[in-house]
Structures are given as C-alpha cells and as structure tokens.
Design an enzyme around this catalytic site. Structure first.
Site, PDB file in Angstrom:
ATOM      1  N   ASN A 196      13.871  11.699 -47.021  1.00 48.26           N
ATOM      2  CA  ASN A 196      15.225  11.132 -47.004  1.00 48.26           C
ATOM      3  C   ASN A 196      15.430  10.004 -46.005  1.00 48.26           C
ATOM      4  OD1 ASN A 196      15.128  13.059 -44.925  1.00 48.26           O
ATOM      5  ND2 ASN A 196      17.291  13.541 -45.098  1.00 48.26           N
ATOM      6  N   GLY A 201      11.730  18.542 -42.256  1.00 50.49           N
ATOM      7  CA  GLY A 201      11.798  18.865 -43.678  1.00 50.49           C
ATOM      8  C   GLY A 201      12.554  20.154 -43.871  1.00 50.49           C
ATOM      9  N   GLU A 214      12.217  20.176 -37.219  1.00 53.60           N
ATOM     10  CA  GLU A 214      13.537  19.589 -37.505  1.00 53.60           C
ATOM     11  C   GLU A 214      13.858  19.947 -38.948  1.00 53.60           C
ATOM     12  OE1 GLU A 214      15.350  17.946 -35.280  1.00 53.60           O
ATOM     13  OE2 GLU A 214      13.887  17.618 -33.698  1.00 53.60           O
ATOM     14  N   LEU A 215      14.718  20.959 -39.140  1.00 56.67           N
ATOM     15  CA  LEU A 215      14.901  21.527 -40.479  1.00 56.67           C
ATOM     16  C   LEU A 215      16.302  21.244 -41.022  1.00 56.67           C
ATOM     17  CD1 LEU A 215      13.014  24.864 -39.664  1.00 56.67           C
ATOM     18  CD2 LEU A 215      12.057  22.696 -40.431  1.00 56.67           C
ATOM     19  N   CYS A 230      20.201  15.493 -43.484  1.00 58.06           N
ATOM     20  CA  CYS A 230      20.104  16.858 -42.962  1.00 58.06           C
ATOM     21  C   CYS A 230      21.407  17.306 -42.309  1.00 58.06           C
ATOM     22  CB  CYS A 230      18.940  16.960 -41.994  1.00 58.06           C
ATOM     23  SG  CYS A 230      18.963  15.682 -40.744  1.00 58.06           S
TER      24      CYS A 230
HETATM   25  P1  NAP Z   1      10.174  19.236 -47.702  1.00 64.85           P
HETATM   26  O1  NAP Z   1      10.101  19.488 -49.147  1.00 64.85           O
HETATM   27  O2  NAP Z   1      10.173  20.369 -46.763  1.00 64.85           O
HETATM   28  O3  NAP Z   1       8.949  18.242 -47.355  1.00 64.85           O
HETATM   29  C1  NAP Z   1       8.794  17.694 -46.074  1.00 64.85           C
HETATM   30  C2  NAP Z   1       7.347  17.292 -45.872  1.00 64.85           C
HETATM   31  O4  NAP Z   1       6.529  18.468 -45.850  1.00 64.85           O
HETATM   32  C3  NAP Z   1       6.788  16.413 -46.987  1.00 64.85           C
HETATM   33  O5  NAP Z   1       5.930  15.460 -46.415  1.00 64.85           O
HETATM   34  C4  NAP Z   1       6.025  17.413 -47.816  1.00 64.85           C
HETATM   35  O6  NAP Z   1       5.004  16.828 -48.583  1.00 64.85           O
HETATM   36  C5  NAP Z   1       5.443  18.276 -46.737  1.00 64.85           C
HETATM   37  N1  NAP Z   1       4.938  19.576 -47.195  1.00 64.85           N
HETATM   38  C6  NAP Z   1       5.268  20.260 -48.317  1.00 64.85           C
HETATM   39  N2  NAP Z   1       4.574  21.417 -48.367  1.00 64.85           N
HETATM   40  C7  NAP Z   1       3.791  21.460 -47.261  1.00 64.85           C
HETATM   41  C8  NAP Z   1       2.853  22.393 -46.729  1.00 64.85           C
HETATM   42  N3  NAP Z   1       2.567  23.544 -47.362  1.00 64.85           N
HETATM   43  N4  NAP Z   1       2.244  22.106 -45.564  1.00 64.85           N
HETATM   44  C9  NAP Z   1       2.518  20.973 -44.909  1.00 64.85           C
HETATM   45  N5  NAP Z   1       3.390  20.042 -45.352  1.00 64.85           N
HETATM   46  C10 NAP Z   1       4.024  20.291 -46.517  1.00 64.85           C
HETATM   47  O7  NAP Z   1      11.471  18.364 -47.353  1.00 64.85           O
HETATM   48  P2  NAP Z   1      12.054  17.132 -48.153  1.00 64.85           P
HETATM   49  O8  NAP Z   1      12.537  17.618 -49.479  1.00 64.85           O
HETATM   50  O9  NAP Z   1      11.115  15.991 -48.097  1.00 64.85           O
HETATM   51  O10 NAP Z   1      13.289  16.768 -47.197  1.00 64.85           O
HETATM   52  C11 NAP Z   1      14.501  17.435 -47.261  1.00 64.85           C
HETATM   53  C12 NAP Z   1      14.616  18.485 -46.184  1.00 64.85           C
HETATM   54  O11 NAP Z   1      14.389  17.908 -44.910  1.00 64.85           O
HETATM   55  C13 NAP Z   1      16.020  19.057 -46.102  1.00 64.85           C
HETATM   56  O12 NAP Z   1      15.948  20.449 -45.908  1.00 64.85           O
HETATM   57  C14 NAP Z   1      16.603  18.359 -44.876  1.00 64.85           C
HETATM   58  O13 NAP Z   1      17.656  19.062 -44.266  1.00 64.85           O
HETATM   59  C15 NAP Z   1      15.415  18.292 -43.999  1.00 64.85           C
HETATM   60  N6  NAP Z   1      15.598  17.258 -42.971  1.00 64.85           N
HETATM   61  C16 NAP Z   1      15.810  17.633 -41.670  1.00 64.85           C
HETATM   62  C17 NAP Z   1      16.017  16.663 -40.683  1.00 64.85           C
HETATM   63  C18 NAP Z   1      16.246  17.015 -39.247  1.00 64.85           C
HETATM   64  O14 NAP Z   1      16.160  16.134 -38.398  1.00 64.85           O
HETATM   65  N7  NAP Z   1      16.534  18.258 -38.895  1.00 64.85           N
HETATM   66  C19 NAP Z   1      16.009  15.314 -41.046  1.00 64.85           C
HETATM   67  C20 NAP Z   1      15.798  14.977 -42.375  1.00 64.85           C
HETATM   68  C21 NAP Z   1      15.582  15.961 -43.320  1.00 64.85           C
HETATM   69  P3  NAP Z   1       5.227  16.527 -50.155  1.00 64.85           P
HETATM   70  O15 NAP Z   1       6.285  15.484 -50.209  1.00 64.85           O
HETATM   71  O16 NAP Z   1       3.902  16.062 -50.586  1.00 64.85           O
HETATM   72  O17 NAP Z   1       5.664  17.811 -50.781  1.00 64.85           O
END
Ligand code: NAP
Ligand code: MG
Length: 469
Positions: A149, A225, A245-246, A279
């Site tokens: 994002n 993520g 950071e979730l 997020c």
């Molecule tokens: P996500 O699905 O959790 O993916 C995040 C990253 O993790 C991607 O690079 C993903 O790769 C990777 N990943 C997936 N499975 C993995 C595994 N088994 N081992 C290691 N890495 C793995 O999150 P998203 O959909 O990209 O982003 C949305 C989420 O991020 C929301 O929950 C949002 O709240 C959170 N977020 C939090 C913050 C904060 O600062 N707290 C900021 C922004 C976003 P792939 O893309 O290849 O699956």
C-alpha cells in the site's frame, strides 16, 4: 525490471506480471525469485554488511544524502510508478514520493548520530574506579519485508535507517508493487552504495518468505503487513530481532462539542485516502448520540463528492483497490452489516477492483466492518452515550495503531490520550496523519517496535557495553 541479487541485476525464466489495478494492463514484469535466490542474496549481503561496517557514519550520510538528491530529480517518475502499480490517485502517488525522499533525508541525518552513553559505574557498589560506556553497532543483515500500500515510502522506512545504521538490507517487496522498490535500489547504487549492501528479491512471500525470515544469517527482520503474515514470520524467525508494523481498524471519536464540519472534512480525507488501504485508515467513527444525525448529514455529501476512476487522472479522488478479491471482501462485509441492521447511507456498490466510497450508519461494534480490519473505502458509524462508553468501544479490539478524538474539552482529550490503547493519538484530526520523523508503531496486535528513522535506527542496531577496569 530485473531484480537485484548478489550485486547484479538478474533475470529469471519465470516472471511475474506487474498489473495496473485500474485496468489490469501489464505495466512490467519482474523475475519470480526462489529459495536459491534468497540464499545468494543473504550470502552476498553478509559481504555487503562487512563493507558497510568499514564506512564511517559520515560516509554513510554522504551516500544517503546523494540518494535523496537523485530522488529529487526523479520525483515525478517515482510518483507515477507508485500510482501505476498501486492504484492510489496521482496526487497521493506524488505525495508518497515526496515523503519517501524526506524519509531518506531523515535517515541520512541519523547516520551521523549513532552514539552511546556514559554509564556511571561508580554508582554501583562494585564500580569504583571503573569507566563504562555503550556503543551501538549494526545488526548485520536486515530483511525488510514490505506491503503493497505504500510501495516506496515504507521501503524507505526500512532501507534508510537500516543503511544509516551500517547494515546491509535485503528487500522483499510486495509482489503486487515491486517496481518502486527496484527503482529505489537503482538510486542507491547510483549514489555510491557498496554493491552488495542492498539486495532486492522479487517473488511470492508465501514461497520465499520462510527461506528469508528463518535464515540465521539474517539478524533483524523489519516487517510491515498483515497481522496474519506477521505472526507467521515471528513463528519462523527464531532468535533474531523483529519489528512488526501490522494492521488496525482505527477509531475516530466525535464528542458532542466537536466542530462537525471539521470532523466531516477529516473523515472524508482519512477514511478514503488510498481507497481506504492505509493501515491507520479511519474505519470506525464513534459519534456521540447528541450529534450523531448532524454528523452523518455533514459527512454524506463529502463522501458523495469523492470521484472514483482512473487514478492517473488529476480529478479522481478515489482509485481502485489493489485486487478484486479485496473489493469483494469489502462488499461482503458491508452486506453482512446491512443484514444485521446497519444502514448504507451512500455508496455500497462494487465493480471489479472499484468499490464506491461508502458510509454505513448504525453499525454494531461486533460486526466485521467494525471489529476486523476492513482495509477499504468504507466508514462505519456507531453511536455512544458518554466518554467512558466511547473509550470502551475504541478499545474493544485487538488492534491499536492510531486513534482520533474531536473535542474542545482538554480533560476529555487527555482522558482519551491516557486511556485509549493506541500507538498514535490524534486530537482534532482523523487517524491518518504522520510526520515521517515521529515514532510510529502499534500496540497490541498492531505490532511491536517503532519506525521513524531516529527510532528505527535503534531497532536496527545492537547495544554493546564497554567497561574499562
Ligand atoms: P501482507 O499480505 O501481509 O504482505 C506483506 C508482505 O509480506 C508482502 O511483501 C508479502 O509478499 C509478504 N509475505 C506474504 N507471506 C509471507 C510469508 N509467509 N513470509 C514472509 N513474507 C510474506 O500485507 P499487504 O496485503 O501487502 O498489506 C496490507 C497490510 O499491511 C494491512 O494489514 C495493513 O494494515 C498493513 N500495513 C501496516 C502498516 C503499519 O505501519 N503498521 C503500514 C502499511 C500496511 P507477497 O506480496 O509476495 O505476498
Ligand atoms: Mg495481503
């Protein structure tokens, strides 16, 4: 684009299409990296970490500073790349590029400030005549796993402090949005970063994540993520430092004395930026029963004014969601809320990746659109009777990343600041606001550790204690 592994830009026979979420067109392709690429990246990054450790803080500053100058020249391209691969409107794409440059500027400055402290050992019963001080040293190889994002700024929040602190960094960008990260790598190399100090492996997290995060040569993982993936990474990480950071379902509380127009303005901005895929997006508005109807009346036209469409067009305010199943999820959760007695005031429709900006009233706190992370362009409103009820409702979630209150009453504002379990608290603005220098990170299931270069540098270093006897 190619990926950058082992000090080289490399191709693979298997590639992944990078799609424009608005029209599904292929913008570019990236290699589908596998476990052997991760292994190459880690072995190379270990050499990169050695090279970084020989640089002085001033030399690291100079490289990062040069990178910010190159970013300045390329801001328009970076902004457009963000919009094309992620789908946020172009004003937000440009805004993210500018913030990313600021994040790197802050990181460059931190490279000059890696200090320790004198520890007053003579205050210890056994410390007479001793002199003690702390040193901060790099962790070594840092893995940076980033979400779709904010495909540039959140990469900078890990790469900038990681390099400033003298580490080598391996980036695993989100598969939907790898191009911004790869462009950052180009910039860092042009700026003179040692060739093996940065690596960027593209490929699916579910297939290469464990080889990266489970490897003992990685000394630090910085992940942004979803909670589910974060928890999984913690379970495979073993003994290493982690920053998480979730997600969240951020609440915005409207007390009876709030300036309703200002709250409505803030909600329209902070509930719908990046189609709600932030997020800290305002998801739950908790409004005093005394102004509940007035607030909904004020917010409705502002939500209706959010023009949807192609995010590259300047007039568009809300673009597509990243994937169609995400837009479906948002729609399903709204339907479920309506089935349970909530009311769609405006919006509610979906077509492909596009979900209409939606306002849902009479939301029960136990409905999914309230208690889970929605991550889409919809805001739900719930009524409360008094401040204690409002705070209880705000806290009735496992998340705690950002929260907001609108009030003119300083006692209420302070009660809120003390009692709401959230990493950030905003008084008289919505939940989406961040200065990149501030400490940023969640409580409870929203994660652990802080970002913001000054704070991230602490997380990306180890402390040593030196005693001179
Ligand atoms: P996500 O699905 O959790 O993916 C995040 C990253 O993790 C991607 O690079 C993903 O790769 C990777 N990943 C997936 N499975 C993995 C595994 N088994 N081992 C290691 N890495 C793995 O999150 P998203 O959909 O990209 O982003 C949305 C989420 O991020 C929301 O929950 C949002 O709240 C959170 N977020 C939090 C913050 C904060 O600062 N707290 C900021 C922004 C976003 P792939 O893309 O290849 O699956
Ligand atoms: Mg996801």
């Amino acid at each position: 684009m190619k990926m950058y592994v082992g000090g080289k830009w490399i191709d693979k026979s298997e590639t992944i299409d990078v799609l424009n979420p608005f029209d599904g067109s292929v913008i570019d392709t990236v290699p589908r990296g596998d476990a052997s690429d991760v292994d190459t990246a880690i072995a190379s990054a270990e050499r990169g970490a050695e090279a970084m450790a020989t640089l002085s803080g001033y030399e690291r500053y100079t490289i990062l500073h040069r990178a910010t100058e190159i970013m300045e020249e390329r801001l328009e391209d970076l902004g457009r790349t963000i919009t094309l691969e992620e789908g946020k409107v172009i004003a937000e794409g440009r805004g993210e590029a500018a913030r990313a440059q600021e994040t790197m500027t802050l990181s460059a400055e931190e490279a000059k400030r890696l200090g320790g402290e004198v520890v007053p050992l003579d205050g210890a019963s056994n410390g007479a005549g001793k002199f003690g001080f702390t040193l901060r040293v790099p962790c070594g190889v840092v893995a940076a796993v980033t979400p779709f994002n904010f495909p540039l700024n959140l990469v900078c929040h890990k790469v900038g402090p990681g390099l400033a602190a003298g580490n080598a960094v391996i980036v695993k960008p989100a598969t939907d949005t790898p191009l911004s990260a790869l462009k950052l790598v180009e910039i860092l190399l042009e700026a003179g970063l040692p060739a093996e100090a940065i690596q960027c492996v593209t490929g699916s997290g579910s297939s290469i994540g464990d080889s990266l995060c489970g490897d003992p040569r990685i000394r630090k993982i910085s992940f942004t993520g979803s909670k589910e993936v974060g928890e999984h990474i913690c379970s495979v990480a073993g003994l290493k430092k982690v920053t998480m950071e979730l997600g969240s379902n951020a609440p915005l509380i409207v007390m009876e004395d709030a300036d309703i127009d200002r709250v409505a303005d803030a909600t329209a901005v902070t509930g719908f930026a990046n189609a709600g895929q932030v997020c800290i997006s305002t998801q739950r508005v908790l409004a005093s029963e005394k102004i509940y109807g007035d607030f909904i009346d004020a917010l409705t036209p502002r939500v209706e004014a959010l023009i949807t469409g192609n995010p590259i067009e300047e007039s568009v305010k809300v673009g597509p969601m990243i994937r169609e199943p995400d837009a479906e999820r948002v729609n399903d959760w709204i339907d479920e809320a309506v089935g349970g007695g909530a009311r769609v005031v405006t919006g509610g429709a979906r077509e492909g990746h596009m979900h209409q900006p939606t306002l849902v009233a009479d939301v029960d706190p136990d409905m999914k659109i309230s208690c889970d992370e929605l991550f889409g362009p919809a805001v739900g409103v719930t009524k409360f009777s008094d401040i204690d009820a409002a705070i209880e409702m705000a806290n009735r979630t496992n998340y705690g990343l950002s929260a907001a209150v609108f009030t003119q009453n300083i006692d209420w504002a302070m009660a809120f600041a003390h009692r709401v379990q959230s990493g950030s608290i905003h008084v008289n603005w919505g939940t989406v606001w961040r200065a990149d220098l501030m400490p940023y990170g969640g409580l409870k299931d929203s994660g652990m550790g802080k970002e913001g270069p000054k704070y991230a540098v602490e997380e990306m270093t180890e402390m040593k204690m030196v005693v001179i006897h």
